[in-house]
Design a protein around this motif. Sequence first.
Motif, PDB file in Angstrom:
ATOM      1  N   THR A  49     -34.146 -50.880  18.735  1.00  0.00           N
ATOM      2  CA  THR A  49     -34.869 -49.711  18.227  1.00  0.00           C
ATOM      3  C   THR A  49     -35.532 -49.028  19.421  1.00  0.00           C
ATOM      4  O   THR A  49     -36.180 -49.695  20.229  1.00  0.00           O
ATOM      5  CB  THR A  49     -35.948 -50.141  17.216  1.00  0.00           C
ATOM      6  OG1 THR A  49     -35.337 -51.004  16.254  1.00  0.00           O
ATOM      7  CG2 THR A  49     -36.553 -48.953  16.517  1.00  0.00           C
ATOM      8  N   LEU A  50     -35.329 -47.722  19.563  1.00  0.00           N
ATOM      9  CA  LEU A  50     -35.968 -46.937  20.629  1.00  0.00           C
ATOM     10  C   LEU A  50     -36.977 -46.000  19.979  1.00  0.00           C
ATOM     11  O   LEU A  50     -36.699 -45.414  18.929  1.00  0.00           O
ATOM     12  CB  LEU A  50     -34.930 -46.106  21.395  1.00  0.00           C
ATOM     13  CG  LEU A  50     -33.645 -46.795  21.866  1.00  0.00           C
ATOM     14  CD1 LEU A  50     -32.764 -45.789  22.588  1.00  0.00           C
ATOM     15  CD2 LEU A  50     -33.939 -47.958  22.781  1.00  0.00           C
ATOM     16  N   SER A  51     -38.135 -45.857  20.605  1.00  0.00           N
ATOM     17  CA  SER A  51     -39.157 -44.978  20.024  1.00  0.00           C
ATOM     18  C   SER A  51     -40.074 -44.431  21.117  1.00  0.00           C
ATOM     19  O   SER A  51     -40.279 -45.077  22.146  1.00  0.00           O
ATOM     20  CB  SER A  51     -39.978 -45.749  18.992  1.00  0.00           C
ATOM     21  OG  SER A  51     -41.006 -44.947  18.494  1.00  0.00           O
ATOM     22  N   SER A  52     -40.623 -43.243  20.849  1.00  0.00           N
ATOM     23  CA  SER A  52     -41.610 -42.683  21.778  1.00  0.00           C
ATOM     24  C   SER A  52     -43.003 -43.190  21.433  1.00  0.00           C
ATOM     25  O   SER A  52     -43.942 -42.988  22.183  1.00  0.00           O
ATOM     26  CB  SER A  52     -41.576 -41.154  21.693  1.00  0.00           C
ATOM     27  OG  SER A  52     -41.879 -40.755  20.371  1.00  0.00           O
ATOM     28  N   SER A  53     -43.131 -43.863  20.268  1.00  0.00           N
ATOM     29  CA  SER A  53     -44.431 -44.380  19.827  1.00  0.00           C
ATOM     30  C   SER A  53     -44.419 -45.908  19.820  1.00  0.00           C
ATOM     31  O   SER A  53     -43.541 -46.505  19.194  1.00  0.00           O
ATOM     32  CB  SER A  53     -44.731 -43.868  18.416  1.00  0.00           C
ATOM     33  OG  SER A  53     -45.758 -44.630  17.827  1.00  0.00           O
ATOM     34  N   PRO A  54     -45.387 -46.557  20.482  1.00  0.00           N
ATOM     35  CA  PRO A  54     -45.423 -48.027  20.450  1.00  0.00           C
ATOM     36  C   PRO A  54     -45.847 -48.582  19.096  1.00  0.00           C
ATOM     37  O   PRO A  54     -45.780 -49.783  18.864  1.00  0.00           O
ATOM     38  CB  PRO A  54     -46.455 -48.379  21.531  1.00  0.00           C
ATOM     39  CG  PRO A  54     -47.302 -47.173  21.682  1.00  0.00           C
ATOM     40  CD  PRO A  54     -46.468 -45.990  21.312  1.00  0.00           C
ATOM     41  N   SER A  98     -35.861 -39.661  13.660  1.00  0.00           N
ATOM     42  CA  SER A  98     -36.983 -38.708  13.713  1.00  0.00           C
ATOM     43  C   SER A  98     -37.077 -38.118  15.121  1.00  0.00           C
ATOM     44  O   SER A  98     -36.737 -38.792  16.095  1.00  0.00           O
ATOM     45  CB  SER A  98     -38.289 -39.432  13.354  1.00  0.00           C
ATOM     46  OG  SER A  98     -39.401 -38.628  13.631  1.00  0.00           O
ATOM     47  N   GLY A  99     -37.559 -36.876  15.222  1.00  0.00           N
ATOM     48  CA  GLY A  99     -37.750 -36.238  16.528  1.00  0.00           C
ATOM     49  C   GLY A  99     -36.468 -35.719  17.143  1.00  0.00           C
ATOM     50  O   GLY A  99     -35.404 -35.732  16.525  1.00  0.00           O
ATOM     51  N   THR A 143     -43.764 -32.254  18.097  1.00  0.00           N
ATOM     52  CA  THR A 143     -44.825 -33.254  17.892  1.00  0.00           C
ATOM     53  C   THR A 143     -44.325 -34.513  17.183  1.00  0.00           C
ATOM     54  O   THR A 143     -44.996 -35.540  17.195  1.00  0.00           O
ATOM     55  CB  THR A 143     -45.957 -32.644  17.053  1.00  0.00           C
ATOM     56  OG1 THR A 143     -45.389 -32.083  15.863  1.00  0.00           O
ATOM     57  CG2 THR A 143     -46.698 -31.566  17.826  1.00  0.00           C
ATOM     58  N   ALA A 144     -43.158 -34.425  16.546  1.00  0.00           N
ATOM     59  CA  ALA A 144     -42.647 -35.569  15.764  1.00  0.00           C
ATOM     60  C   ALA A 144     -42.299 -36.734  16.699  1.00  0.00           C
ATOM     61  O   ALA A 144     -41.728 -36.532  17.772  1.00  0.00           O
ATOM     62  CB  ALA A 144     -41.417 -35.151  14.973  1.00  0.00           C
ATOM     63  N   PRO A 145     -42.647 -37.973  16.311  1.00  0.00           N
ATOM     64  CA  PRO A 145     -42.282 -39.123  17.150  1.00  0.00           C
ATOM     65  C   PRO A 145     -40.770 -39.318  17.162  1.00  0.00           C
ATOM     66  O   PRO A 145     -40.102 -39.112  16.141  1.00  0.00           O
ATOM     67  CB  PRO A 145     -42.983 -40.302  16.457  1.00  0.00           C
ATOM     68  CG  PRO A 145     -43.162 -39.869  15.048  1.00  0.00           C
ATOM     69  CD  PRO A 145     -43.335 -38.384  15.075  1.00  0.00           C
ATOM     70  N   VAL A 146     -40.238 -39.702  18.307  1.00  0.00           N
ATOM     71  CA  VAL A 146     -38.787 -39.936  18.420  1.00  0.00           C
ATOM     72  C   VAL A 146     -38.506 -41.385  18.010  1.00  0.00           C
ATOM     73  O   VAL A 146     -39.087 -42.320  18.551  1.00  0.00           O
ATOM     74  CB  VAL A 146     -38.294 -39.684  19.863  1.00  0.00           C
ATOM     75  CG1 VAL A 146     -36.816 -40.001  19.984  1.00  0.00           C
ATOM     76  CG2 VAL A 146     -38.558 -38.247  20.268  1.00  0.00           C
ATOM     77  N   ILE A 147     -37.638 -41.561  17.011  1.00  0.00           N
ATOM     78  CA  ILE A 147     -37.230 -42.907  16.574  1.00  0.00           C
ATOM     79  C   ILE A 147     -35.712 -42.938  16.508  1.00  0.00           C
ATOM     80  O   ILE A 147     -35.092 -42.130  15.796  1.00  0.00           O
ATOM     81  CB  ILE A 147     -37.837 -43.269  15.203  1.00  0.00           C
ATOM     82  CG1 ILE A 147     -39.376 -43.202  15.259  1.00  0.00           C
ATOM     83  CG2 ILE A 147     -37.390 -44.659  14.773  1.00  0.00           C
ATOM     84  CD1 ILE A 147     -40.050 -43.295  13.910  1.00  0.00           C
ATOM     85  N   VAL A 148     -35.107 -43.850  17.276  1.00  0.00           N
ATOM     86  CA  VAL A 148     -33.639 -43.965  17.358  1.00  0.00           C
ATOM     87  C   VAL A 148     -33.270 -45.424  17.101  1.00  0.00           C
ATOM     88  O   VAL A 148     -33.944 -46.327  17.601  1.00  0.00           O
ATOM     89  CB  VAL A 148     -33.133 -43.547  18.762  1.00  0.00           C
ATOM     90  CG1 VAL A 148     -31.621 -43.683  18.866  1.00  0.00           C
ATOM     91  CG2 VAL A 148     -33.553 -42.133  19.094  1.00  0.00           C
TER      92      VAL A 148
END
Length: 1135
Positions: free
Chosen positions: A596-601, A513-514, A407-412
């Motif tokens: 920055t890459l993320s699964s959350s906008p 994260s994630g 469930t954790a948002p992916v942040i790269v």
Amino acid sequence: MVLASLNKTIGLQKKTDFIRNICILAHVDHGKTTLADCLISSNGIISSRLAGKLRYLDSREDEQIRGITMKSSAISLHFGKDGQEYLINLIDSPGHVDFSSEVSTAVRLCDGCIIVVDAVEGVCSQTHAVLRQAWLENIRPVLVINKIDRLIMELKFTPQEAYSHLKNILEQVNAITATLFTSKVLEERAEKEMETQLTSDSSHGDQVYDWSAGLEFSDDSNLYFSPDQGNVVFASAIDGWGFGIEHFAKLYSQKIGIKASVLLKTLWGDYFLNTKAKKIMKTDQLKGKKPLFVHLVLENIWSLYEAVTNRDKEKIDKIVSSLGLKIGAREMRHTDPKVQLNAICSQWLPISEAVLSMVCNKLPSPLDITAERVEKLLCVGAKTFDSLPQETQDLKDAFMKCSSEETAPVIVFVSKMFAVDAKTLPQNKPRPLSQDEIAQRRDLVRRRHAEKLAANQGQELAQETNGGNTVDQVLKTGDDQPPTSQMETMTLAAAKREAENKDAFVAFARVFSGVVRRGQKLFVLGPKYDPAESLHKLPVGCSAADNLPSVPHLSCCTLEDLYLLMGRGLEELHEVPSGNVLGIGGLQEFVLKSATLSSSPACPPFNPLSFEATPIVRVAVEPKHPSEMPQLVKGMKLLNQADPCVQVLIQETGEHVLITAGEVHLQRCLDDLKERFAKIEISVSKPIIPFRETITRPPKVDMVNEEIGKQQKVAIIHQSKEEQNKIPEGVQVDSDGLITISTPNKYATLSIRATPLPEEVTRLLEKNSGLIRTIEQFSSYLNEGKKTEEMNPKTFDQIQEFKKRLEENLPGRKWRNAVDGIWSFGPRKCGPNILLNRCEGYKRSVWQCLEASKPPKEASVYRDFDNSLVSGFQLATLSGPMCEEPLMGVCFSVEKWDMGRFVEQMSVNRQDSDERKSTEETSAGEETALVSRTGDTESASETELQDGDQCSLKSSSKPKGEALPADCYGPFSGQLIATMKEACRYAMQAKPQRLMAAMYTCEIMTTAEVLGRVYAVLSKRVGRVLQEEMKEGTDVFIIKAVLPVAESFGFADEIRKRTSGLASPQLVFSHWEVISDDPYWVPTTEEEYLHFGEKADSENQARKYMNAVRKRKGLYVDEKIVEHAEKQRTLSRNK
């Protein structure tokens, strides 16, 4: 330790608490890569004998040749301690100032760092820089004092002298940390004071001022380096040994019988051992007592070195047996004492054990990320964390937990892109076959062989029955059409060859994260992406895989490949949990340098990386063969992506320009362009040196120190200064330099004066360019009536402070109320030049953002053409009159702006249009049939008028018919821009003009015997020595000087040649400095004429630079190629 397996690494990646992401930071040649070799050899990846010689992480050929690191490289290591396995992601970074951008990319991905300091050279310029970078990124440092063997072998220090020297180094490093800490505390205190001033009502009660700086309440004990805290290791990486004092504390606690905890506190410091009482006491230097560190630690190391260098075999055998070491016969017989030392010391005090155990004990895991660091990463520019949307603030918990749940948002965060040869990618490497695969292939070959035999037998039978003709026909048709399988094979081979020659880009990244998985879709957040503006446009809970509406600065990408970075190689991974460093393939089309890459906008783009070095060295590049221009353009795009610091641009002249941080960086970029990215022969211009143009106060004495105005003037044939600055007719120039000029159609008149700005103001404007950009942005929003977001209090306070400092630095009657009248800054609305509004009857200022209400909408013509003057000023400051270089430190004040004739013309136009309308209305009732035709013609003529006249005022307060008739000079706004630009140029020419040169600060470490040669090279290149100091206890001098960038090319090579490699400089861009020579000077008085001669042919440095720039830009240069030439006559004829 045996070679670690990939499966073991994958297992450790999931244990976030036992991961350490660290980088090695230091000045150039302080031993970072040698230390990294020692740590890598502990994992069995390279032999311990090759550690320090192989330089495993320097994988580029030019790195090996030059002996310096040029890029950040990562490798994953294992370390077992107290029955627990740790995964250490180690990043080696460059120390050369030209590659300091690579240090920034490494520091962002880490939680801790190892600062390496040379025991002889001590704290150097880049040591300062890397400590500051580590501090700004909120990562925890530990210290390794390296090359202690040099104190024994080169400087011949006694253990007591070495102890004093090491203590001094430690104090220097701690002094830098203290400075950084103090500045931070004082900043925080200033912010708190500002908040209390805003909240509290000052009218109630007496004000009591708190004189304390707040430092006494701040705990800084954990920041400093001290051996008793376990965050310092003493080492010699080349000899393979290193230790923390806890090693000796454990050793001697058994021998002496004193507790290890007591020894740990007293082994470093002025303590001595009273052997009779078996007590540790404070050192009394007068009695000649040795400190414990000297007595118990250093003397043992010194005696070992002495025994090995003197080849005292008995003593060596005694030391080896007493330490319980097993040394091979080959090492013991070796003639080189370094080999024996390495063999003994690496077993007795293994450096990898000391450094990695310190890393595991003292440096934080990804779980220990501080809230301060998270907030700093998420807040871009002037925004505060509290002003971010609630969804964005909620992501802070995901950062702090560093969780790898579904469930954790992916942040790269991708810190850089680096190019690798496609052949080295794991998927392209030839894979060894398993036994089953070998058996399958053997069966396949046998089957094919049997089929071929059967086919041959069938052909022979057919030939016998049908005769030869049919066979010939079959063969003929077979010859005409080659087998399709063969053609396919050829095509595949060609495609494979092309793929092998191609470079693939891998993103150097870290998961915050994630869990990142191969084939996963993520959002790529551009640097200008703002979740506050974009979140309402997107559906709640959306992901990158959904079909979403287009949002600015937001795109989607697929993670094609994930890699484990292993120095020179890559290993394929399927998923990477949170807290790990990794390589990502397939982002070449989505990420330019960092992202920055993320699964959350809701995630904002991370704070941009801060680079220490400014790109300043420019060269123009072109292909040797013009037909290869497409390859060059493509190659430069790839180079721009592969290097975090390089800048690539195409100038107005069409030149392809490369901007780099220094000479070494430039050479590396050109080599990459030729051999890797463009793969063509290229021609490189001489370095394009940047200059700035400015004006100064009129001098009081001339070139021969005579007071101006009291000398006897002499008629000189060539007055080149007057010719150069000749101002055309129609432009009035007052004695004090006020220029009055009219637009070509004479509807507006401008009066402009140019004044030099004080140096402090110019520096202040340069330093606050980002803040000026914010001020201009808010002002333009207010003028255009756009909706603006609320300015946060911190930015508001910064702008007020900036305005206050400007007022302080512009004192005197001349600058009275000048700050309030600032109209704009330039060039590009954020430069170090000012446009002042001193017009009567029209007030306009850049400080509108500080006012609570919007500016009143004036229905004046001045408001409509306001931007034309600002645009003219921007153009004038972008290219000056001397050599089309930007201006610096010039204030243009608009004394008068008269548009009376324009207003008259507008009223005449209005009357004409009213008369025309009334005539049309009276004639409308009489002739209806004619009216329709006339109406058509009128509308057509009106359209023509509007097409031809672009200068109609687009103000809502004016009626439609109010337009100026088109004239031959074009739109009126364009005329104002051109007139303003010319007025600024003439105003500048009316004052003494000067060039400004870019200056490097140059730090040179050298020995006493070559000091004179260093000074000779510096003086030859117009350098100026600022400081010279001797390192205490050594014969090394540190020279600090300033050197013009124009004279710096080849400087490092020349100084190395002249000093036989004993001196090497570090060049860092520092500031801009006025060249005192007048580029237009010619002798005008009798004294100057007698002193310099008619032609004044002594070298004028400023004119030389100015003419070089003018020639390069294709501008007119006033010089004669041949002067007073005579033909040589010979008596005898040439036969």
